[in-house]
Design a protein around this motif. Structure first.
Motif, mmCIF file in Angstrom:
data_model
loop_
_atom_site.group_PDB
_atom_site.id
_atom_site.type_symbol
_atom_site.label_atom_id
_atom_site.label_comp_id
_atom_site.label_asym_id
_atom_site.label_seq_id
_atom_site.Cartn_x
_atom_site.Cartn_y
_atom_site.Cartn_z
ATOM 1 N N ILE A 81 0.824 -1.212 0.000
ATOM 2 C CA ILE A 81 0.000 0.000 0.000
ATOM 3 C C ILE A 81 0.855 1.257 0.000
ATOM 4 C CG2 ILE A 81 -1.905 -1.175 1.126
ATOM 5 C CD1 ILE A 81 -1.114 0.277 3.727
ATOM 6 N N ASN A 82 2.112 1.144 0.446
ATOM 7 C CA ASN A 82 3.034 2.279 0.505
ATOM 8 C C ASN A 82 4.342 1.938 -0.188
ATOM 9 O OD1 ASN A 82 2.064 3.088 3.917
ATOM 10 N ND2 ASN A 82 1.227 3.854 2.010
ATOM 11 N N ALA A 83 5.009 2.962 -0.704
ATOM 12 C CA ALA A 83 6.350 2.832 -1.283
ATOM 13 C C ALA A 83 7.233 3.879 -0.633
ATOM 14 C CB ALA A 83 6.312 3.039 -2.796
ATOM 15 N N ALA A 88 12.350 3.478 -3.296
ATOM 16 C CA ALA A 88 11.457 2.993 -4.351
ATOM 17 C C ALA A 88 12.148 2.838 -5.696
ATOM 18 C CB ALA A 88 10.243 3.911 -4.484
ATOM 19 N N VAL A 89 13.055 3.758 -6.023
ATOM 20 C CA VAL A 89 13.684 3.729 -7.337
ATOM 21 C C VAL A 89 14.528 2.476 -7.541
ATOM 22 C CG1 VAL A 89 15.757 5.006 -6.667
ATOM 23 C CG2 VAL A 89 14.916 5.153 -9.017
ATOM 24 N N GLY A 90 15.001 1.859 -6.468
ATOM 25 C CA GLY A 90 15.838 0.673 -6.603
ATOM 26 C C GLY A 90 15.126 -0.629 -6.298
ATOM 27 N N LYS A 91 13.879 -0.559 -5.848
ATOM 28 C CA LYS A 91 13.131 -1.767 -5.501
ATOM 29 C C LYS A 91 12.500 -2.389 -6.747
ATOM 30 C CE LYS A 91 13.223 -1.909 -0.872
ATOM 31 N NZ LYS A 91 13.581 -3.086 -0.077
ATOM 32 N N ALA A 92 12.628 -3.703 -6.867
ATOM 33 C CA ALA A 92 12.066 -4.392 -8.031
ATOM 34 C C ALA A 92 10.565 -4.150 -8.159
ATOM 35 C CB ALA A 92 12.360 -5.889 -7.935
ATOM 36 N N SER A 93 9.873 -4.044 -7.021
ATOM 37 C CA SER A 93 8.418 -3.881 -7.051
ATOM 38 C C SER A 93 7.986 -2.511 -7.554
ATOM 39 C CB SER A 93 7.836 -4.114 -5.651
ATOM 40 O OG SER A 93 8.091 -5.414 -5.189
ATOM 41 N N PHE A 94 8.870 -1.504 -7.421
ATOM 42 C CA PHE A 94 8.462 -0.134 -7.706
ATOM 43 C C PHE A 94 9.241 0.562 -8.812
ATOM 44 C CE2 PHE A 94 7.662 -0.512 -2.970
ATOM 45 C CZ PHE A 94 6.289 -0.664 -3.085
ATOM 46 N N LYS A 95 10.401 0.064 -9.184
ATOM 47 C CA LYS A 95 11.266 0.870 -10.052
ATOM 48 C C LYS A 95 10.659 1.115 -11.436
ATOM 49 C CE LYS A 95 14.360 -2.943 -11.451
ATOM 50 N NZ LYS A 95 15.791 -3.368 -11.438
ATOM 51 N N ALA A 96 9.905 0.172 -11.987
ATOM 52 C CA ALA A 96 9.266 0.413 -13.288
ATOM 53 C C ALA A 96 8.198 1.492 -13.179
ATOM 54 C CB ALA A 96 8.667 -0.879 -13.831
ATOM 55 N N ALA A 97 7.408 1.439 -12.113
ATOM 56 C CA ALA A 97 6.375 2.451 -11.910
ATOM 57 C C ALA A 97 6.996 3.814 -11.638
ATOM 58 C CB ALA A 97 5.461 2.037 -10.767
ATOM 59 N N MET A 98 8.109 3.840 -10.908
ATOM 60 C CA MET A 98 8.786 5.109 -10.650
ATOM 61 C C MET A 98 9.242 5.767 -11.949
ATOM 62 S SD MET A 98 9.204 6.552 -7.662
ATOM 63 C CE MET A 98 10.658 7.528 -8.039
ATOM 64 N N ARG A 99 9.603 4.956 -12.900
ATOM 65 C CA ARG A 99 10.092 5.490 -14.174
ATOM 66 C C ARG A 99 8.974 5.816 -15.145
ATOM 67 N NH1 ARG A 99 11.001 8.007 -17.560
ATOM 68 N NH2 ARG A 99 12.683 8.101 -19.091
ATOM 69 N N HIS A 100 7.895 5.032 -15.128
ATOM 70 C CA HIS A 100 6.905 5.143 -16.200
ATOM 71 C C HIS A 100 5.478 5.481 -15.752
ATOM 72 C CE1 HIS A 100 9.865 3.531 -18.985
ATOM 73 N NE2 HIS A 100 10.051 2.506 -18.177
ATOM 74 N N ARG A 101 5.145 5.277 -14.476
ATOM 75 C CA ARG A 101 3.739 5.394 -14.082
ATOM 76 C C ARG A 101 3.586 6.080 -12.723
ATOM 77 N NH1 ARG A 101 4.577 0.966 -16.920
ATOM 78 N NH2 ARG A 101 5.350 -0.199 -15.118
ATOM 79 N N THR A 156 -3.646 -1.019 -10.180
ATOM 80 C CA THR A 156 -3.306 -1.037 -8.754
ATOM 81 C C THR A 156 -2.396 0.142 -8.432
ATOM 82 O OG1 THR A 156 -1.302 -2.415 -8.989
ATOM 83 C CG2 THR A 156 -3.416 -3.564 -8.821
ATOM 84 N N ALA A 157 -2.376 0.559 -7.169
ATOM 85 C CA ALA A 157 -1.632 1.762 -6.812
ATOM 86 C C ALA A 157 -1.068 1.676 -5.401
ATOM 87 C CB ALA A 157 -2.544 2.988 -6.918
ATOM 88 N N ALA A 158 -0.016 2.451 -5.160
ATOM 89 C CA ALA A 158 0.588 2.610 -3.834
ATOM 90 C C ALA A 158 0.827 4.092 -3.589
ATOM 91 C CB ALA A 158 1.896 1.833 -3.730
ATOM 92 N N ILE A 159 0.795 4.489 -2.324
ATOM 93 C CA ILE A 159 1.070 5.866 -1.918
ATOM 94 C C ILE A 159 2.504 5.949 -1.410
ATOM 95 C CG2 ILE A 159 0.490 7.660 -0.218
ATOM 96 C CD1 ILE A 159 -2.410 6.630 -0.337
ATOM 97 N N MET A 160 3.228 6.964 -1.841
ATOM 98 C CA MET A 160 4.612 7.125 -1.433
ATOM 99 C C MET A 160 4.694 7.799 -0.060
ATOM 100 S SD MET A 160 6.744 7.918 -4.867
ATOM 101 C CE MET A 160 8.120 7.060 -4.098
ATOM 102 N N THR A 161 5.646 7.349 0.753
ATOM 103 C CA THR A 161 5.851 7.929 2.074
ATOM 104 C C THR A 161 7.303 8.371 2.243
ATOM 105 O OG1 THR A 161 6.417 5.833 3.171
ATOM 106 C CG2 THR A 161 4.072 6.407 3.037
ATOM 107 N N THR A 162 7.503 9.227 3.238
ATOM 108 C CA THR A 162 8.823 9.772 3.529
ATOM 109 C C THR A 162 8.937 9.947 5.036
ATOM 110 O OG1 THR A 162 10.345 11.565 2.905
ATOM 111 C CG2 THR A 162 8.088 12.188 3.391
ATOM 112 N N PRO A 163 10.139 10.092 5.595
ATOM 113 C CA PRO A 163 10.237 10.356 7.029
ATOM 114 C C PRO A 163 9.416 11.586 7.418
ATOM 115 C CG PRO A 163 12.384 9.764 6.167
ATOM 116 C CD PRO A 163 11.476 9.895 4.978
ATOM 117 N N ALA A 164 8.706 11.490 8.533
ATOM 118 C CA ALA A 164 7.815 12.567 8.960
ATOM 119 C C ALA A 164 8.598 13.816 9.339
ATOM 120 C CB ALA A 164 6.968 12.109 10.137
ATOM 121 N N ASN A 165 7.956 14.965 9.168
ATOM 122 C CA ASN A 165 8.572 16.204 9.637
ATOM 123 C C ASN A 165 8.475 16.259 11.163
ATOM 124 O OD1 ASN A 165 5.942 17.134 10.278
ATOM 125 N ND2 ASN A 165 5.709 18.103 8.278
#
Length: 254
Positions: A81-83, A88-101, A156-165
């Motif tokens: 559900i999250n990336a 994400a750019v180096g993960k097999a599950s997400f790197k194609a989507a990071m580049r194209h979708r 299908t979709a995932a929401i990107m997350t980052t360290p909280a402020n």
């Protein structure tokens, strides 16, 4: 992490915010959007805006829980559900989507839980985290279309997350990545903007962007879907236990 969010604005307000004009489906206010449910997402289309070389945007529904195209059976694959923006750019599950979708996920806020140490005896506290200025915001997201063995396709979709402020770190250590309207075009333009070109967008929102409102545990149940989920509550203050008396250190009179 982002495991629940809401989208409660009027459809016209949402579509105007993300500059989508041709989404014909009506959709109600949703106060408790949960994983595996259909969510509204926005991505660039192949069509160009009239009189411009900029791509038009299209809105559609996708399943919240990304399934990479190479997965054979989703039952044997974890629910994504999250990336993480950092990896994400180096993960097999997400790197194609990071580049194209890359996509936008419209929202009016999200829920998070502050979870004290188990030994404290204090129950987790739910928070409704919303933009201080109100209105619609857009989370950064990723999309994949998964094809089943019978030939049917599932977006299908995932929401990107980052360290909280610092402002939200007291609730949880991560938060969704929020894309500002002036950066929509750059985030969605995957043909010319590679992941490294949009890395600066994958950061925490400014300290004063969100406010965290304590709410009841009604949000814990997916079946609860009304506006009462966002009603503020008082946060219980745990009672301080008196210090344990160290009897072994006391001197005996006998």
């Amino acid at each position: 992490m982002c495991g629940r969010y809401a989208l409660t604005a009027m459809p016209d307000e949402i579509l105007n915010f993300v500059s989508v004009a041709d989404f014909e489906e009506d959709f109600p206010a949703r106060f408790n959007i949960a994983p595996t449910q259909p969510i509204l997402v926005v991505m660039a289309s192949e069509r160009r805006q009239p009189g411009s070389n900029l791509p038009q945007r299209r809105a559609f529904l996708a399943r919240w829980g990304l399934i990479p195209g190479w997965v054979k059976d989703p039952k044997d694959f974890p629910l994504l559900i999250n990336a993480r923006a950092e990896t994400a750019v180096g993960k097999a599950s997400f790197k194609a989507a990071m580049r194209h979708r890359r996509i936008l996920v419209p929202a009016t806020g999200f829920y998070e839980w502050r979870r004290p140490p188990r030994e404290s005896g204090v129950q987790p506290q739910a928070y409704w985290i919303r933009p201080k200025q109100g209105g619609v915001i857009a989370f950064a997201g990723l999309m994949e279309t998964w094809s089943s063995a019978d030939g049917s396709d599932v977006d299908t979709a995932a929401i990107m997350t980052t360290p909280a402020n610092a402002a939200l770190r007291q609730v949880h250590d991560r938060m969704p990545v929020v894309i500002a309207p002036e950066d929509f075009e750059r985030w969605l333009e995957c043909k010319t903007q590679e992941p490294r070109d949009v890395a600066d967008l994958m950061r925490a929102a400014d300290e004063d962007f969100f406010e965290a409102v304590p709410v009841s545990d009604l949000v814990n149940k997916v079946s609860n879907m009304g506006p009462d989920l966002q009603k503020p509550v008082a946060v219980a203050v745990p009672e301080e236990k008196p210090p344990k008396r160290d009897t072994d250190s006391q001197m005996s009179l006998f």
